[in-house]
Design a protein around this motif. Structure first.
Motif, PDB file in Angstrom:
ATOM      1  N   ALA A   8       0.836  -1.204   0.000  1.00 50.59           N
ATOM      2  CA  ALA A   8       0.000   0.000   0.000  1.00 50.59           C
ATOM      3  C   ALA A   8       0.872   1.255   0.000  1.00 50.59           C
ATOM      4  CB  ALA A   8      -0.932  -0.010   1.213  1.00 50.59           C
ATOM      5  N   LEU A   9       1.879   1.268   0.853  1.00 44.63           N
ATOM      6  CA  LEU A   9       2.785   2.425   0.916  1.00 44.63           C
ATOM      7  C   LEU A   9       3.543   2.593  -0.392  1.00 44.63           C
ATOM      8  CD1 LEU A   9       4.281   1.752   4.473  1.00 44.63           C
ATOM      9  CD2 LEU A   9       2.671   3.566   3.875  1.00 44.63           C
ATOM     10  N   GLY A  10       4.077   1.489  -0.897  1.00 49.20           N
ATOM     11  CA  GLY A  10       4.861   1.547  -2.125  1.00 49.20           C
ATOM     12  C   GLY A  10       4.024   1.880  -3.339  1.00 49.20           C
ATOM     13  N   ASP A  11       2.820   1.311  -3.411  1.00 51.76           N
ATOM     14  CA  ASP A  11       1.965   1.569  -4.575  1.00 51.76           C
ATOM     15  C   ASP A  11       1.441   3.011  -4.573  1.00 51.76           C
ATOM     16  OD1 ASP A  11       2.385  -0.991  -5.437  1.00 51.76           O
ATOM     17  OD2 ASP A  11       0.467  -1.783  -4.718  1.00 51.76           O
ATOM     18  N   ASP A  12       1.126   3.559  -3.414  1.00 54.08           N
ATOM     19  CA  ASP A  12       0.752   4.981  -3.342  1.00 54.08           C
ATOM     20  C   ASP A  12       1.846   5.839  -3.986  1.00 54.08           C
ATOM     21  OD1 ASP A  12      -1.641   4.587  -2.038  1.00 54.08           O
ATOM     22  OD2 ASP A  12      -0.949   5.335  -0.086  1.00 54.08           O
ATOM     23  N   ALA A  13       3.087   5.577  -3.576  1.00 51.05           N
ATOM     24  CA  ALA A  13       4.208   6.381  -4.065  1.00 51.05           C
ATOM     25  C   ALA A  13       4.460   6.134  -5.554  1.00 51.05           C
ATOM     26  CB  ALA A  13       5.458   6.066  -3.252  1.00 51.05           C
ATOM     27  N   LEU A  14       4.374   4.873  -5.978  1.00 48.76           N
ATOM     28  CA  LEU A  14       4.651   4.541  -7.382  1.00 48.76           C
ATOM     29  C   LEU A  14       3.625   5.180  -8.326  1.00 48.76           C
ATOM     30  CD1 LEU A  14       6.221   2.866  -9.514  1.00 48.76           C
ATOM     31  CD2 LEU A  14       4.579   1.017  -9.082  1.00 48.76           C
ATOM     32  N   ILE A  15       2.343   5.051  -8.005  1.00 51.35           N
ATOM     33  CA  ILE A  15       1.308   5.580  -8.898  1.00 51.35           C
ATOM     34  C   ILE A  15       1.317   7.110  -8.862  1.00 51.35           C
ATOM     35  CG2 ILE A  15      -1.144   5.571  -9.426  1.00 51.35           C
ATOM     36  CD1 ILE A  15       0.368   2.925  -9.935  1.00 51.35           C
ATOM     37  N   ALA A  16       1.558   7.690  -7.703  1.00 50.76           N
ATOM     38  CA  ALA A  16       1.681   9.152  -7.622  1.00 50.76           C
ATOM     39  C   ALA A  16       2.837   9.635  -8.488  1.00 50.76           C
ATOM     40  CB  ALA A  16       1.876   9.584  -6.167  1.00 50.76           C
ATOM     41  N   ALA A  17       3.962   8.912  -8.453  1.00 46.81           N
ATOM     42  CA  ALA A  17       5.122   9.282  -9.266  1.00 46.81           C
ATOM     43  C   ALA A  17       4.785   9.240 -10.750  1.00 46.81           C
ATOM     44  CB  ALA A  17       6.292   8.344  -8.963  1.00 46.81           C
ATOM     45  N   GLN A  18       4.082   8.196 -11.165  1.00 48.35           N
ATOM     46  CA  GLN A  18       3.727   8.057 -12.582  1.00 48.35           C
ATOM     47  C   GLN A  18       2.832   9.201 -13.034  1.00 48.35           C
ATOM     48  OE1 GLN A  18       4.905   5.934 -14.701  1.00 48.35           O
ATOM     49  NE2 GLN A  18       3.521   6.178 -16.458  1.00 48.35           N
ATOM     50  N   ARG A  19       1.846   9.556 -12.224  1.00 50.49           N
ATOM     51  CA  ARG A  19       0.954  10.672 -12.578  1.00 50.49           C
ATOM     52  C   ARG A  19       1.715  11.998 -12.639  1.00 50.49           C
ATOM     53  NH1 ARG A  19      -2.867   8.786 -15.436  1.00 50.49           N
ATOM     54  NH2 ARG A  19      -4.669   7.863 -14.407  1.00 50.49           N
TER      55      ARG A  19
END
Length: 231
Positions: A8-19
């Motif tokens: 959850a922590l990693g995916d929040d950061a990953l998807i935010a980075a992509q956007r």
């Protein structure tokens, strides 16, 4: 360490980075191109550390790349807020404000936790989140308390995003704690705080909007087309 929590922590950061990376060379100002790109890199750096830890914790031989590029949307554990399209610049600023107002207290708590590895990751990310919060707050005030047009668009962004913020405050960060950061910014920006009504959720359980599928298709296409490629 709970693997789903790390995801959850990693995916929040990953998807935010992509956007955020989608804004590269498209921001209203050249300096903002650099700022959003740097914030995207901060989020990506945190995502790499967290997903590497998650892969080791689950013990299935998946590294950060496998977790980022070889999962489908139902396996992602990010909140729905970060996967929403960029839309208007005000929407991106609103998303960053709401996310960083959640990540800063979250990383601060994790930095003082018993898990030494997660604490070290959170300590680094906490400093970056403080900058993200300040940057997005200044833009929110600038747009909200700016022209009639910028105020209208910032208010519309806040109204549209508000329902998705409930998912942020359903775990480690309380609603009151999050509001104590967000409400003063909205007030200084002369923006109305939306009422708490509809509250979509399910991202932590793999239930996402249609937007995540499109985002993943673009993010994962190269890795899936050329598995194991190096350059």
């Amino acid at each position: 360490m709970n693997v789903d929590r790390l995801l959850a922590l990693g995916d929040d950061a990953l998807i935010a980075a992509q956007r955020l990376a989608e804004w590269h060379a498209s921001s209203p100002e050249m300096e903002e191109d650099v700022a959003l790109a740097n914030i995207a890199l901060d989020q990506l750096g945190a995502a790499r550390l967290l997903l590497t830890y998650a892969g080791e914790a689950e013990g299935r031989g998946r590294d950060e790349d496998a977790l980022a590029y070889l999962r489908d949307d139902r396996e992602f554990r990010n909140c729905q807020l970060v996967e929403l399209p960029n839309g208007d610049f005000a929407v991106t600023i609103g998303k960053l404000l709401f996310l960083s107002a959640y990540q800063l207290p979250l990383y601060t708590k994790l930095a003082g936790g018993d898990d030494e590895r997660l604490a070290a990751i959170a300590a680094k990310a906490r400093k970056e989140s403080a900058y993200h919060l300040d940057h997005s707050a200044q833009w929110t005030i600038r747009l909200g308390d700016g022209t009639e047009e910028s105020h209208r668009r910032m208010q519309e962004a806040v109204d549209a995003l508000w329902p998705y913020t409930h998912e942020l405050t359903s775990g480690d960060v309380s609603r009151d704690e999050w509001l104590s950061t967000v409400e003063p910014v909205l007030a200084e920006a002369t923006l109305d705080r939306p009422a708490d009504r509809w509250a979509p959720g399910g991202g932590r359980d793999g239930v996402h909007t249609e937007h995540l599928s499109y985002l993943l298709a673009e993010m994962q296409v190269l890795h899936r087309a050329h598995p194991g490629a190096k350059w």
